[in-house]
Design a protein around this motif. Sequence first.
Motif, PDB file in Angstrom:
ATOM      1  N   LYS A  54      61.358 -84.440 110.045  1.00 39.83           N
ATOM      2  CA  LYS A  54      60.877 -84.697 108.681  1.00 39.83           C
ATOM      3  C   LYS A  54      59.657 -83.846 108.338  1.00 39.83           C
ATOM      4  N   ALA A  55      59.196 -83.030 109.270  1.00 39.71           N
ATOM      5  CA  ALA A  55      58.044 -82.142 109.045  1.00 39.71           C
ATOM      6  C   ALA A  55      56.842 -82.913 108.502  1.00 39.71           C
ATOM      7  N   GLU A  56      56.524 -84.037 109.139  1.00 39.93           N
ATOM      8  CA  GLU A  56      55.382 -84.836 108.707  1.00 39.93           C
ATOM      9  C   GLU A  56      54.078 -84.197 109.178  1.00 39.93           C
ATOM     10  N   ILE A  57      52.980 -84.667 108.583  1.00 41.25           N
ATOM     11  CA  ILE A  57      51.648 -84.235 109.008  1.00 41.25           C
ATOM     12  C   ILE A  57      51.553 -84.394 110.522  1.00 41.25           C
ATOM     13  N   ASN A  58      51.053 -83.369 111.192  1.00 43.49           N
ATOM     14  CA  ASN A  58      50.927 -83.423 112.641  1.00 43.49           C
ATOM     15  C   ASN A  58      49.636 -84.161 112.995  1.00 43.49           C
ATOM     16  N   THR A  59      49.791 -85.395 113.430  1.00 44.86           N
ATOM     17  CA  THR A  59      48.628 -86.234 113.752  1.00 44.86           C
ATOM     18  C   THR A  59      48.038 -85.931 115.125  1.00 44.86           C
TER      19      THR A  59
END
Length: 190
Positions: A54-59
């Motif tokens: 989903k290419a989410e923010i990389n935490t």
Amino acid sequence: MKKKEIRSYFLNERKNISSQKLDELSRESSDCFFNNFDLKSIKCAHIFLPIPLKAEINTKYLIDRFWNDYPSIDISIPKSDLNNLTIDSYYFTPTTVLEENPWKIPEPMHARPTPHELIDLVFLPMLAFDKKGFRVGYGKGFYDRFLGTCRANVLKVGLAYFPSIDIIEDVDQYDIPMNYCIVGKELYRF
């Protein structure tokens, strides 16, 4: 717009961001958080792990900074119950073993549960948010249910790629607004 339209639009928009830009925004979001928040009262932070597909923010940048600069703050990560559409929280350390669930979300294995009442700060994933602090996720309500099990005064910080939209037309009584949202270098307060 309504949630379904917003979801469709921003899922498509996210596909158009290069991996380099995604990484840059993830780093900027982490820096923005640590530059703007006083963490003296935070003892436990719940941080989602990004879904790679989903290419989410990389935490990872947030987590690494907490571990390096704030070792007294416990990190907790979610584990989803896909049948009940709920989230439980588990303490996360550098030695915690992760395994992908059926939705390809990395989750902790054999970790110690985090009591929800001990969580002081929750980072929220999303596709979009509005000027009142309401967010649109993937549509299953996992995080709104989770927030309902946390203390009423838990600090809610969203992480997004795109600036706010004016309004989400179909907000309902189960939607819980954020206190803040970070988009790269920009901090939104609600």
